[in-house]
Design a protein around this motif. Structure first.
Motif, PDB file in Angstrom:
ATOM      1  N   GLY A 131       0.901  -1.231   0.079  1.00  0.00           N
ATOM      2  CA  GLY A 131       0.153   0.064  -0.085  1.00  0.00           C
ATOM      3  C   GLY A 131       0.772   1.327   0.069  1.00  0.00           C
ATOM      4  O   GLY A 131       0.530   2.377  -0.840  1.00  0.00           O
ATOM      5  N   VAL A 132       1.919   1.043   0.720  1.00  0.00           N
ATOM      6  CA  VAL A 132       2.932   2.372   0.702  1.00  0.00           C
ATOM      7  C   VAL A 132       3.346   2.838  -0.774  1.00  0.00           C
ATOM      8  O   VAL A 132       3.417   3.843  -1.064  1.00  0.00           O
ATOM      9  CB  VAL A 132       4.103   2.038   1.712  1.00  0.00           C
ATOM     10  N   ALA A 133       3.716   1.637  -1.240  1.00  0.00           N
ATOM     11  CA  ALA A 133       4.345   1.812  -2.467  1.00  0.00           C
ATOM     12  C   ALA A 133       3.456   2.247  -3.789  1.00  0.00           C
ATOM     13  O   ALA A 133       3.613   3.136  -4.369  1.00  0.00           O
ATOM     14  CB  ALA A 133       5.142   0.478  -3.049  1.00  0.00           C
ATOM     15  N   ILE A 134       2.006   1.818  -3.488  1.00  0.00           N
ATOM     16  CA  ILE A 134       1.060   2.307  -4.369  1.00  0.00           C
ATOM     17  C   ILE A 134       0.796   3.946  -4.010  1.00  0.00           C
ATOM     18  O   ILE A 134       0.655   4.608  -4.968  1.00  0.00           O
ATOM     19  CB  ILE A 134      -0.156   1.545  -4.292  1.00  0.00           C
ATOM     20  N   ILE A 135       0.647   4.099  -2.764  1.00  0.00           N
ATOM     21  CA  ILE A 135       0.119   5.564  -2.500  1.00  0.00           C
ATOM     22  C   ILE A 135       1.213   6.338  -2.869  1.00  0.00           C
ATOM     23  O   ILE A 135       0.962   7.757  -3.190  1.00  0.00           O
ATOM     24  CB  ILE A 135       0.008   5.699  -0.802  1.00  0.00           C
ATOM     25  N   GLU A 136       2.499   6.182  -2.737  1.00  0.00           N
ATOM     26  CA  GLU A 136       3.768   7.050  -3.159  1.00  0.00           C
ATOM     27  C   GLU A 136       3.845   7.167  -4.705  1.00  0.00           C
ATOM     28  O   GLU A 136       4.324   8.345  -4.967  1.00  0.00           O
ATOM     29  CB  GLU A 136       5.020   6.497  -2.651  1.00  0.00           C
ATOM     30  N   ALA A 137       3.153   6.383  -5.448  1.00  0.00           N
ATOM     31  CA  ALA A 137       2.969   6.569  -7.014  1.00  0.00           C
ATOM     32  C   ALA A 137       1.899   7.297  -7.468  1.00  0.00           C
ATOM     33  O   ALA A 137       1.594   7.559  -8.643  1.00  0.00           O
ATOM     34  CB  ALA A 137       3.302   5.283  -7.438  1.00  0.00           C
ATOM     35  N   ILE A 138       0.848   7.887  -6.689  1.00  0.00           N
ATOM     36  CA  ILE A 138      -0.323   8.264  -6.851  1.00  0.00           C
ATOM     37  C   ILE A 138       0.022   9.822  -6.952  1.00  0.00           C
ATOM     38  O   ILE A 138       0.643  10.359  -6.253  1.00  0.00           O
ATOM     39  CB  ILE A 138      -1.497   8.102  -5.719  1.00  0.00           C
ATOM     40  N   SER A 139      -0.369  10.075  -8.257  1.00  0.00           N
ATOM     41  CA  SER A 139      -0.280  11.834  -8.617  1.00  0.00           C
ATOM     42  C   SER A 139      -0.843  12.679  -7.677  1.00  0.00           C
ATOM     43  O   SER A 139      -2.041  12.299  -7.021  1.00  0.00           O
ATOM     44  CB  SER A 139      -0.471  12.124 -10.159  1.00  0.00           C
ATOM     45  N   GLU A 140      -0.928  14.005  -7.978  1.00  0.00           N
ATOM     46  CA  GLU A 140      -1.511  15.166  -7.136  1.00  0.00           C
ATOM     47  C   GLU A 140      -3.136  15.129  -7.356  1.00  0.00           C
ATOM     48  O   GLU A 140      -3.807  15.300  -6.497  1.00  0.00           O
ATOM     49  CB  GLU A 140      -0.890  16.468  -7.229  1.00  0.00           C
ATOM     50  N   ASP A 141      -3.414  14.677  -8.595  1.00  0.00           N
ATOM     51  CA  ASP A 141      -4.964  14.915  -8.822  1.00  0.00           C
ATOM     52  C   ASP A 141      -5.465  13.437  -8.595  1.00  0.00           C
ATOM     53  O   ASP A 141      -6.745  13.284  -8.667  1.00  0.00           O
ATOM     54  CB  ASP A 141      -5.252  14.981 -10.327  1.00  0.00           C
ATOM     55  N   GLY A 142      -4.863  12.473  -7.842  1.00  0.00           N
ATOM     56  CA  GLY A 142      -5.571  11.124  -7.210  1.00  0.00           C
ATOM     57  C   GLY A 142      -5.389   9.953  -8.210  1.00  0.00           C
ATOM     58  O   GLY A 142      -5.985   8.911  -7.872  1.00  0.00           O
ATOM     59  N   TYR A 143      -4.778  10.214  -9.488  1.00  0.00           N
ATOM     60  CA  TYR A 143      -4.450   9.070 -10.264  1.00  0.00           C
ATOM     61  C   TYR A 143      -3.458   8.164 -10.214  1.00  0.00           C
ATOM     62  O   TYR A 143      -2.452   8.681  -9.751  1.00  0.00           O
ATOM     63  CB  TYR A 143      -4.775   9.514 -11.889  1.00  0.00           C
ATOM     64  N   LEU A 144      -3.464   7.039 -10.428  1.00  0.00           N
ATOM     65  CA  LEU A 144      -2.198   6.081 -10.623  1.00  0.00           C
ATOM     66  C   LEU A 144      -1.953   5.760 -11.940  1.00  0.00           C
ATOM     67  O   LEU A 144      -2.787   5.080 -12.618  1.00  0.00           O
ATOM     68  CB  LEU A 144      -2.649   4.849  -9.800  1.00  0.00           C
ATOM     69  N   ARG A 145      -0.819   6.416 -12.492  1.00  0.00           N
ATOM     70  CA  ARG A 145      -0.503   6.449 -13.852  1.00  0.00           C
ATOM     71  C   ARG A 145       0.568   5.212 -14.119  1.00  0.00           C
ATOM     72  O   ARG A 145       0.891   5.171 -15.378  1.00  0.00           O
ATOM     73  CB  ARG A 145      -0.208   7.494 -14.251  1.00  0.00           C
ATOM     74  N   GLU A 146       1.433   5.089 -12.961  1.00  0.00           N
ATOM     75  CA  GLU A 146       2.404   4.193 -13.307  1.00  0.00           C
ATOM     76  C   GLU A 146       1.982   2.535 -13.177  1.00  0.00           C
ATOM     77  O   GLU A 146       1.151   2.221 -12.315  1.00  0.00           O
ATOM     78  CB  GLU A 146       3.361   4.250 -12.102  1.00  0.00           C
ATOM     79  N   PRO A 147       2.271   1.752 -14.124  1.00  0.00           N
ATOM     80  CA  PRO A 147       1.550   0.334 -14.112  1.00  0.00           C
ATOM     81  C   PRO A 147       2.202  -0.215 -12.655  1.00  0.00           C
ATOM     82  O   PRO A 147       3.161  -0.172 -12.008  1.00  0.00           O
ATOM     83  CB  PRO A 147       2.568  -0.447 -15.218  1.00  0.00           C
ATOM     84  N   LEU A 148       1.140  -1.228 -12.375  1.00  0.00           N
ATOM     85  CA  LEU A 148       1.408  -2.105 -10.885  1.00  0.00           C
ATOM     86  C   LEU A 148       2.687  -3.021 -11.129  1.00  0.00           C
ATOM     87  O   LEU A 148       3.347  -3.226  -9.774  1.00  0.00           O
ATOM     88  CB  LEU A 148       0.288  -2.975 -10.936  1.00  0.00           C
ATOM     89  N   GLU A 149       3.049  -3.387 -12.306  1.00  0.00           N
ATOM     90  CA  GLU A 149       4.165  -4.222 -12.591  1.00  0.00           C
ATOM     91  C   GLU A 149       5.240  -3.275 -12.034  1.00  0.00           C
ATOM     92  O   GLU A 149       6.503  -3.774 -11.418  1.00  0.00           O
ATOM     93  CB  GLU A 149       4.289  -4.938 -13.773  1.00  0.00           C
TER      94      GLU A 149
END
Length: 466
Positions: A131-149
């Motif tokens: 969860g920490v890794a996912i949250i750190e990859a979230i952009s300021e507008d709230g979207y996750l644009r980096e692939p999960l892999e």
């Protein structure tokens, strides 16, 4: 099978415009609420500012002695300023410290808000790491644009598989604000709709969001209704529901400016040995109905009367929702004061484990309501101006039936290191033994993690420093 009509009775929760407004107002900070009310006054002739004077409250510095009356429910800004320096646990003697309400607040980023919810969740240590890794990859507008892999590749072995990543992502997407961590606009809208159970036209709105969102601007309501074989009015209501959702779920918290100032919503003070809480002045609605325009409704033409009645109803909704916001905030604050009185008296060492779920269960509210109620809210206390989220903490196991909060354990570690012999610093194993003697059982790796988060070097490095 032959088609047939069948009538049935049932109950459902309708997400009305009034309910959506109440939810939105609840999560606004004091500054944002003032801006919302200012805009409402400018656009609605039936609303006006209430310039009535607020009842004067006694000085909280003297509230713990004598037989002073309890402070009024609303506190004015001048009264808040008057006692801020005098009761901050030893900080009031500094003439240069100034009022905490005038100092710049540490801005809360979207990541801070999400990580706080993550650490209060019931996820395992491995899932929290993901969860920490996912949250750190979230952009300021709230979207996750980096692939999960790609996010999984940044984690230490063993690397999580895609199913693990998706499971944790779905949990994060339901944090406040709902829909954060979505990878597309369609996913953000669908996640928000999934939490609005029993809302009329939700299923159709979700179908449109998942299957036809990109084509909707080009087709329009009429052609889309024909293509999916649904009544036009149903499609129109579903599209209106989609338009009421937030297309950038993280923007409100992501766009932080360094000029943000702390504006306390709640005042907490001690009186005759008991801790009390009340709303600050700006936590109360300062609007009222314009009686002049209201009296004109029976004497105007039908068109003008309809215009005034519509705005009168909107004004009443707004006043009712602002009042409900204050009542909910006050209930939450009083619950926090009751549960965390030791924290107010002793600081972090007295902080007990407390989660959103526990407060929600005690007040009979939903966890998301508690999260919205404390988002961006501050309390003026004798220990300073604190965010309401500071009253929450995750727990670690202890030698008793109760748990000890992680903040309390960190405070104990800080005190043990401060009192150690500089020539023989306490190792992590010795710290574990000292904590166990105090009734707190934690693993050595947990102590090492807390020590590092406090910026305390290892025992070997402390010897060199000494």
């Amino acid at each position: 099978m032959k088609p047939r009509l069948q009538a049935s009775l049932g109950q459902q929760l309708v997400m009305t415009p009034q309910l959506r407004q109440a939810i939105r107002l609840l999560q606004l900070s004091s500054v944002e609420l003032d801006a919302e009310l200012t805009e409402a006054v400018e656009s609605n002739p039936l609303l006006e500012w209430d310039d009535g004077e607020v009842a004067v409250a006694p000085d909280p510095r003297q509230a713990d002695v004598g037989d002073a009356e309890a402070p009024a429910e609303a506190w004015s800004d001048s009264e808040l300023e008057g006692w801020a320096d005098g009761g901050r646990g030893g900080q009031g003697d500094d003439p240069e410290s100034g009022s905490l309400a005038e100092q710049v607040a540490d801005p809360e980023t979207l990541q801070d808000h999400l990580l706080w919810q993550l650490h209060l969740s019931s996820l395992s240590a491995r899932d929290r790491m993901i969860g920490v890794a996912i949250i750190e990859a979230i952009s300021e507008d709230g979207y996750l644009r980096e692939p999960l892999e790609a996010i999984a590749d940044t984690l230490d072995p063993p690397l999580p598989d895609l199913d693990e990543m998706l499971t944790v992502l779905h949990v994060v997407q339901r944090f406040d604000p709902v829909g954060v961590g979505a990878r597309t606009l369609s996913e953000a809208l669908c996640v928000q709709l999934s939490t609005a159970e029993d809302t009329p036209d939700r299923a159709l709105a979700m179908h449109i969001a998942c299957e036809h969102l990109e084509r909707l601007p080009r087709l329009g309501v009429d052609r889309l209704a024909h293509e999916i074989a649904e009544p036009r009015d149903a499609v129109e209501r579903a599209v209106a529901l989609l338009l009421s959702l937030d297309p950038r779920p993280g923007a409100r918290l992501g766009e932080v400016t360094p000029e943000s100032y702390v504006t306390p919503d709640v005042v907490i003070w001690r009186q005759r040995g008991a801790w009390r809480a009340a709303l600050a002045d700006h936590g109360r609605p300062r609007l009222r109905i314009n009686r002049g325009y209201e009296s004109l409704i029976p004497h105007t033409s039908s068109a003008d009367a309809a215009y005034l009645r519509t705005h009168l109803q909107e004004a009443r909704w707004l006043l009712r929702n602002v009042e409900a916001r204050g009542e909910t905030l006050l209930r939450v604050a009083r619950c926090l004061v009751e549960r965390q009185s030791a924290f107010l008296e002793s600081g972090d060492a007295g902080l007990r484990p407390l989660t959103l779920r526990e407060v929600a269960a005690e007040l009979g509210l939903h966890e998301s309501t508690i999260s919205r109620a404390i988002a961006g809210k501050y309390a003026r206390t004798p220990r300073g101006t604190l965010p309401l989220r500071a009253f929450f903490a995750s727990g670690v196991g202890s030698g008793t039936t109760d748990e000890t909060s992680s903040a309390a354990v960190q405070s104990m570690i800080r005190q043990l290191v401060a009192a150690e012999n500089p020539r023989k610093p306490l190792s992590d194993a010795r710290l574990v033994e000292s904590l166990r003697a105090a009734g707190v059982t934690v693993a050595r790796r947990t102590v090492a993690k807390y020590r590092e988060s406090l910026g305390i070097p290892s025992s070997q490095d402390r010897v060199r420093i000494g």
